[in-house]
Design a protein around this motif. Structure first.
Motif, PDB file in Angstrom:
ATOM      1  N   LEU A 268       0.807  -1.047   0.170  1.00  0.00           N
ATOM      2  CA  LEU A 268       0.040  -0.115   0.113  1.00  0.00           C
ATOM      3  C   LEU A 268       0.889   1.328   0.069  1.00  0.00           C
ATOM      4  N   ASP A 269       2.118   1.142  -0.088  1.00  0.00           N
ATOM      5  CA  ASP A 269       2.883   2.426  -0.188  1.00  0.00           C
ATOM      6  C   ASP A 269       2.622   3.236  -1.114  1.00  0.00           C
ATOM      7  N   ARG A 270       2.178   2.813  -2.320  1.00  0.00           N
ATOM      8  CA  ARG A 270       1.958   3.718  -3.214  1.00  0.00           C
ATOM      9  C   ARG A 270       0.544   4.384  -3.332  1.00  0.00           C
ATOM     10  N   PHE A 271      -0.364   3.928  -2.398  1.00  0.00           N
ATOM     11  CA  PHE A 271      -1.644   4.188  -2.391  1.00  0.00           C
ATOM     12  C   PHE A 271      -2.109   5.607  -1.370  1.00  0.00           C
ATOM     13  N   PRO A 272      -2.907   6.010  -1.335  1.00  0.00           N
ATOM     14  CA  PRO A 272      -3.414   7.186  -0.339  1.00  0.00           C
ATOM     15  C   PRO A 272      -3.906   6.560   0.898  1.00  0.00           C
ATOM     16  N   THR A 273      -3.128   6.636   1.819  1.00  0.00           N
ATOM     17  CA  THR A 273      -3.352   6.064   3.223  1.00  0.00           C
ATOM     18  C   THR A 273      -3.337   7.274   4.432  1.00  0.00           C
TER      19      THR A 273
END
Length: 487
Positions: free
Chosen positions: A130-135
């Motif tokens: 998930l490092d490239r996703f908006p979190t």
């Protein structure tokens, strides 16, 4: 307008209504995104669509307030109605009737298809992160970024007999690991427990986006054994199209924006929480919960991740949980043959109360029955439902009151609920997230629930007429006033 069948068609429908605002500037996922979404609820602003989130991959987007109240003045329930396949101008009773009506129809089983938009990008192994996703970190003091607030968790019992689609909050630990609430008697806990009893991790799929009706139904307290996929088909009049997951034996909506696959641990080793919640407060406590390990991610090009920032009313917990719980209550009360016209969980009461409206002719249909006896019958039906622990207060009102009109409801409760009498109090299981209870009651999952008999006396018993334009003037006088009002 055709029913929007995926999140992108839904965004187009909101844009057409003027109920979507694109935020093109760079926004920080650390609290700023959450603050914008939170303020959008509290000002009834258009839903914000963020297109440039700091740290996220180019093209990745985030949608806030996907199922909240609309900014369109004469269509407050437009986002909800459109999501459920209704006209954007649908009112409260029409929405509840649609949800309850679908419960009496035969389920429409989903259909497996070869592929779909959710397979445009497939990430496996180390790339499935998930490092490239908006979190975003949604509230100050949250235990971590909450990556699931409006997504559906799909899980199946080990014997394959029951597949559950549900919503539960999930917090990010790192790019490959998550943890979230798995609470009994919710069905996700029912499925997880069967895997845990075998000492095996539970396969899961977490779906973001897709059919806009999906999150509403995933949060609906359907009875044991009733599957959300079939109910959705009955509600929408067509089968859901599913595709096979990459790494687990589960099927997911083909038109999803993002699908996260993996296994949920058999042990509770993750420290989860706190998180700002639907009651309007952020608790201090954490709990130990199972850990999700990510093994694959599939997503559409330029995916959109829908996000809810729970807090003081009105947000998606109040709309989605309130509407679907009320519809399930209405279904049960009708099945019991009771003379009720509708049910409603007032959004502004933060899912802490349920109103049941009784038909004007109920005395004709139940001759000799007193108001307290009818209130008792209604209470017995509600208490028999699996969602009863979510309802600390139950109000029984005549249906001359539109419970979805907050002003009319407050007036009725103030003038029809006796200060100390005409109530049914009992002890039972309660949800610890309901802030009305003491710390001791919340830790014990046990506390009082109350029903208020707010039914008016009959005309023979001296019922007083309502003193308002709509109720105390003859119809011809009302009509004459309305016709000449502009003059």
């Amino acid at each position: 307008m055709a029913r929007p069948k995926d999140l992108r068609a839904y965004l187009e429908a909101l844009q057409e209504l003027g109920d979507l605002r694109t935020v093109d500037r760079v926004v920080d996922p650390h609290l700023e995104v959450g603050a914008v979404i939170r303020r959008s609820y509290e000002t009834r602003a258009p839903a914000p669509l963020f297109t440039d989130i700091k740290g996220a991959a180019p093209g990745f987007r985030l949608l806030g307030a996907p199922g909240a109240l609309s900014s369109v003045p004469d269509r407050p329930l437009a986002r909800i109605a459109l999501s459920l396949g209704l006209d954007s101008g649908a009112g409260a009773r029409e929405i509840i009737d649609a949800l309850a009506g679908a419960r009496t129809r035969e389920p429409v089983a989903p259909r497996l298809v070869e592929s779909g938009p959710c397979k445009q990008n497939v990430l496996l192994g180390a790339d499935a992160s998930l490092d490239r996703f908006p979190t975003p970190l949604l509230h100050e003091g949250d235990g971590g970024p909450y990556v699931n607030t409006w997504g559906t968790i799909i899980a199946r019992t080990p014997d394959g007999e029951f597949t559950n689609w549900s919503i539960a909050r999930i917090m990010m630990i790192d790019g490959k690991h998550l943890t979230g609430l798995v609470l009994h008697p919710q069905h996700i806990a029912y499925v997880w427990q069967q895997w845990a009893d075998r000492g095996e991790d539970m396969p899961f799929a977490l779906v973001q986006g897709g059919d806009p009706a999906l999150p509403f139904i995933s949060g609906m307290p359907l009875p044991d054994g009733v599957e959300e996929a079939g109910y959705l088909g009955a509600l929408l009049g067509e089968p859901m199209e599913l595709v096979q997951c990459e790494t687990v034996d589960l099927q997911v909506p083909a038109n999803a924006e993002i699908v996260i696959e993996g296994h949920l641990s058999a042990e509770r080793t993750g420290v989860e929480g706190p998180m700002g919640e639907f009651a309007g407060y952020r608790p201090h406590e954490t709990t130990m919960q199972p850990v999700y390990t990510i093994e694959a991610i599939t997503h559409r090009d330029d995916p959109v991740w829908p996000t809810v920032v729970e807090g003081e009313p009105v947000d998606e917990f109040h709309t989605a949980t309130g509407l679907t719980l009320a519809a399930e209550a209405l279904t049960a009360l009708r099945a019991a043959g009771l003379p009720v016209t509708t049910a409603w969980e007032p959004f502004e009461m933060a899912s802490h109360a349920l109103v049941v409206s009784v038909a004007a002719d109920w005395r004709d249909r139940l001759p000799g029955v007193r108001t307290d006896e009818l209130a008792e019958r209604i209470t017995e039906v509600i208490d028999a439902q699996r969602f009863a622990y979510l309802v600390p207060r139950l109000f029984v009102l005549d249906d001359d009151v539109d419970a979805s009109d907050v002003g009319e409801l407050m007036w009725a409760l103030a003038t029809r609920v006796h200060p100390t009498g005409r109530r049914i109090v009992r002890e039972g299981k309660v949800l610890p997230l309901l802030s009305v209870y003491t710390p001791e009651e919340r830790h014990a999952w046990r506390g009082p629930r109350v029903t208020y008999d707010a039914l008016l006396p009959s005309a023979a018993e001296g019922r007083e007429p309502r003193s308002s334009f709509r109720h105390i003037f003859p119809a011809e006088v009302q009509q004459r006033v309305l016709e000449t009002w502009d003059a």
